[in-house]
Scaffold this active site. Structure first.
Site, short mmCIF file in Angstrom:
data_model
loop_
_atom_site.label_atom_id
_atom_site.label_comp_id
_atom_site.label_asym_id
_atom_site.label_seq_id
_atom_site.Cartn_x
_atom_site.Cartn_y
_atom_site.Cartn_z
CD GLU A 134 -2.50 -1.51 0.25
OE1 GLU A 134 -2.57 -0.31 -0.93
OE2 GLU A 134 -2.90 -2.61 -0.14
CB ILE A 135 3.64 2.18 1.85
CG1 ILE A 135 2.92 2.51 3.20
CG2 ILE A 135 5.16 3.41 1.91
CD1 ILE A 135 3.79 1.94 4.26
#
Length: 169
Positions: A134-135
């Site tokens: 997700e980052i």
């Protein structure tokens, strides 16, 4: 709370870096709630604001209903372990496609809560994988960019074929 339309691969927004959140208000809480509803409907275990077309550094993760919902505002990885693991990944923006990705087994992340409080913590296992995934998305790195060229091309062709078949149905 609402289910929002998902941005689909290969939309260019998925390759853009999300902006830092600087307002911790009811609108941010509402966005986090909408992300949770959208992620559950997809279904998925992680989602970012860019997945619904909003370039803000916000991600919601729910590995299981029992483990609970985690919200990360402005997350960043501050350290990674040298030990690598492989895990099957996919995206709510590219449904039906998955492939093994190699990532560090553990990470240390710094983020803020919905109230703006700063937190730093270690993550391992599936949470470490999901946070890195997700980052990456918040940094404008779509998960297929972590694949070899051959695997990436195969995944894209498979998705394009599935999309064409769905459009004909």
């Amino acid at each position: 709370m609402a289910i929002r339309p998902l941005v689909r691969f290969p939309d260019p927004i998925l390759n853009r870096e999300a902006q830092t959140v600087d307002r911790f208000d009811d609108a941010l809480q509402a966005l986090a709630d909408d992300l949770l509803d959208t992620m559950r409907a997809a279904p998925g275990i992680g989602i970012t604001a860019p997945h619904i077309g909003i370039l803000q550094r916000l991600t919601v993760i729910e590995l299981t209903r029992e483990s609970g919902v985690r919200v990360f505002v402005n997350p960043e990885i501050v350290s990674r372990s040298p030990h690598m693991v492989r895990h099957t990944e996919g995206s709510v923006s590219m449904p039906g496609i998955s492939e093994d990705v190699e990532r560090p087994a553990t990470v240390r992340v710094r983020y803020q809560t919905l109230d703006g409080n700063a937190v730093e913590e270690d993550a391992d296992g599936l949470m470490a994988i999901c946070l890195q995934h997700e980052i990456d998305q918040l940094d404008g790195i779509f998960w297929t960019q972590r694949l070899s060229r051959l695997k990436r091309e195969r995944a894209v062709k498979k998705f394009e074929k599935a999309t064409r078949e769905t459009a004909r149905s």
